[in-house]
Design an enzyme around this catalytic site. Structure first.
Site, short mmCIF file in Angstrom:
data_model
loop_
_atom_site.label_atom_id
_atom_site.label_comp_id
_atom_site.label_asym_id
_atom_site.label_seq_id
_atom_site.Cartn_x
_atom_site.Cartn_y
_atom_site.Cartn_z
CB ALA B 34 -12.69 33.93 -30.23
CB CYS B 43 -2.36 25.96 -16.70
SG CYS B 43 -2.65 27.67 -16.26
CD1 TRP B 440 11.46 25.02 15.99
CD2 TRP B 440 9.85 26.57 15.85
NE1 TRP B 440 11.30 25.59 17.24
CE2 TRP B 440 10.32 26.55 17.19
CE3 TRP B 440 8.83 27.47 15.53
CZ2 TRP B 440 9.82 27.39 18.19
CZ3 TRP B 440 8.33 28.30 16.53
CH2 TRP B 440 8.82 28.25 17.83
#
Lengths: 459, 459
Positions: B34, B43, B440
């Site tokens: 367009a 972005c 962890w």
């Protein structure tokens, strides 16, 4: 309530005790710690030696008071000598040579690993006081830092180009030493990376002043005036003030073997996914034991901290009657060397061939984020997949500190955990913003490149 | 070979054309664009406005020459006006008002979204020339940067506290403007984060000089001398030189609806996972269409760039006779605002309740890496899971730029993709080195905290 005795106060042993006490706050959990340093972060040693962590006490994951507050009993300086299975008892030598025994209902062996010194003449006669160091325990660490503090050390030689060798190279360069790193295989990180990526690690060390010599085995070390001389093949030698030998470890499984526990791969204690040994009510976890490999669906030996934590937790739960399974290791690793980060998960092509896969590895170079945004930096990614099934078998990544390599390898590790195909990586709904990624993340672009290379019709 | 016509030259449309040409290098693939700006990174607009990407042309994912080299035909400044389904033809207005038509065998509608302006009096009569801007296209962007270059702009008001509002706030502050950010809901990022985390985003903006006012709806904008005045409820008003309205988008689906395609959620074009519309041989992808949500297993409306890319690729393949399925979106997002990064994937508690889950959200604060290594910084993580099944439903993270938030949210996104339970996160073999993580990982510690909070016996 079972009386749980744990031999070993490092990752696996402490996790097991914590888990047992968490599940049952009135369980007796006693940890025999061979030295004064329970629950230390062995992986942190290079950062104390470098000076980045000035106080070695800060390397403890938890302090003794915190461990005791969690309800475990710590017997420091208690070296287990014998497991008397018939009597459910562990004989130990305590502080000052005092001998004793402790009874158990359930026993966890978490003795870890010990350095496996290479066949270098002189290595057994020379020790820390002579400037010849190994590095595995906090005791070794303090011996090394004392030596550095008390001697005029300008030149050092590191023998071993695995991740500890690299981290220690950086640590000693940070302290101002001139450094030579010797690796007997033709590349650095031979157990982690393909040579195509290892060359970038070598370059990074070179840029930071480390003299790296691969394909170089050390044959002997001797004292020369007040310095040390290491000799390699073909008459090459290196004069220095310090030699650090970090060439890998072997499981500390003698105690278990003497007790009759079956040992398997590389003499590691044989265990199932519940961390049971071949002896009733005796468990093993961590670097002394075999590791279930999730992708290979068989046991292997992978002495790494992260599975040791997980296995300890599983063992602690099961010793109390639980039915937890260790989900398995993928050998996921990451190492930062100066400003470079290298990571890998799963298996490499050569390992995959041995395991009966039909593997292909494809290397890509993809920016960490949109090139138009300042600071974009390339990541080299090698994806290994099976040509027949397209199953993802492994991935290796290397790039700058800012490129979020450590968590990008984890995306692949998660996919392998779930038995994903390589092209499923492209289906993942990953996050994107131009300063931190791309609409197709680097891990997806690399997966796409793999699929495109192995299919007639591009996927 | 089918003649593929694509309406729309942004993410979905261009990906479809690339995919079609990749699969079949003699397919006719024509893209009606367009405007003059095919394949631009929408972005990236804030980073051009901020000055970090000085040349707006650099925001193109690919240049026109590269797109043409890939074999697609680009018709720039061609606005599609009518789809004549019976005749398989698209009528358009080309440059200089020239009208024409193009025939298709297969048609992809990828018209994207358009701004959905809020009910603010004056918004329709005032425009970019008056200092009142919306921001969705490159045309909007150039109008904004021209206005900033040509006028004395010292104070700006941004209406809308979604991720574009936040990124534009940073951009305008970077340009030296005094900035007020108004959000009508009680928190920033209302569609992304729980309020408990959104407060940290608000604080970061505040620390960087942005005046943030939540629960503040703008009712009118008017010109006042040579400046602008925005009026809110209760007599509050703000005088400024520039108003930027970024309050969300709606699907640009009129063309499809007029052609008889079924529209669904929020008037987005209804599609299945193959990106088929209700009209034979007419496909839709990207922000104009519904999005299959993988966790909800139903369509929703989530106008984001990453699924648009994936959907375009699926549509391009299927238009050529393929059978590819769009694997689904999880709404994964990340936004960087100054030095803070916020990310989310999956669904929040309130959404989960609406969907019939029995959700619990537990918040944890965990260091990104071992605290003893310099630079450790806390990550706040909110994990949402289903109490009955323990299925992982969503995760939100917030922390400093250095904390690898973007790729940590991806670990959760991968787990949700594979329908993991929350506690399976703890089974993943994630990478660890003290400068970059913990044995962890933070994502595992947060999963553990969730499980512990919902189980009688801690898991």
């Amino acid at each position: 309530m079972p009386n749980l005795v744990i031999i070993g106060g490092s990752d696996a042993g402490i996790e097991a005790a914590l888990r047992a006490r968490e599940l049952d706050p009135i369980t007796d959990a006693t940890v025999l710690v061979a030295d004064q340093y329970p629950n230390f972060s062995i992986c942190g040693i290079p950062y104390h030696v470098s000076g980045e962590v000035p106080d070695w006490r800060d390397l403890a994951h938890r302090r003794v008071e915190d461990l005791e507050a969690a309800g475990m009993r710590l017997l420091l300086d208690h070296r287990a000598e014998l497991i008397e299975v018939a009597d459910r008892r562990v004989r130990y030598t305590g502080p000052n040579g005092h001998e004793g025994a402790i009874a158990y209902d359930q026993l966890l062996i978490a003795t870890g690993a010990v350095p496996q010194p290479p066949p270098i003449a002189g290595l057994h006669s020379l020790g820390p006081g002579d400037g010849v160091h190994m590095l595995h325990s906090m005791g070794d660490t303090l011996a090394l830092t004392s030596y550095l503090a008390e001697h005029q050390v300008t030149d050092a030689v590191i023998v071993g180009g695995g991740y500890i060798g690299l981290e220690m190279a950086e640590a000693l360069v940070t302290r101002g030493l001139r450094l030579t790193l010797l690796e007997q295989l033709p590349q650095l990180l031979p157990r982690t990376l393909d040579p195509q990526l290892a060359t970038h690690v070598e370059a990074e060390l070179g840029h930071n002043g480390v003299r790296v010599q691969t394909s170089t085995a050390v044959r002997s070390i001797e004292q020369l005036n007040s310095r040390l001389q290491a000799h390699g093949e073909g008459g090459r030698s290196w004069i220095c003030d310090l030699v650090l030998v970090v060439t890998g470890v072997k499981p500390d499984s003698d105690l278990a073997a003497k007790a009759g526990a079956r040992v398997g791969i590389r003499d590691a204690i044989a265990v199932d996914q519940r961390m049971r040994t071949s002896i009733d009510d005796v468990w093993a976890a961590g670097d002394c034991a075999e590791t279930y490999h999730r992708l290979l669906a068989t046991n292997t030996y992978l002495p790494l901290g992260t599975p040791a934590h997980k296995q300890g937790r599983v063992a602690g739960e099961n010793a109390l009657g639980g039915h937890r399974m260790f989900a398995g290791s993928l050998g996921t690793q990451v190492v930062r060397v100066f400003d470079l980060v290298a990571a890998a998960t799963g298996i490499r092509c050569d390992e995959a061939v041995q395991q009966g896969f039909d593997p292909v590895t494809v290397e890509s170079e993809v920016d960490d984020h949109k090139a138009y945004y300042p600071g974009a930096t390339p990541i080299r990614i090698r994806v290994t997949g099976d040509k027949r099934t397209h199953r993802l078998l492994g991935a290796q990544l290397i790039g700058r500190r800012s490129a979020e390599i450590a968590k990008r390898v984890d995306i692949y590790a998660g996919a392998i955990h779930h038995r994903a195909r390589v092209d499923e990586i492209c289906d993942l709904d990953l996050s994107y913003t131009p300063p931190l990624g791309s609409p197709w993340d680097a891990v997806q672009a690399a997966a796409r490149a793999w699929t495109k290379s192995v299919t007639q019709v591009p996927s």
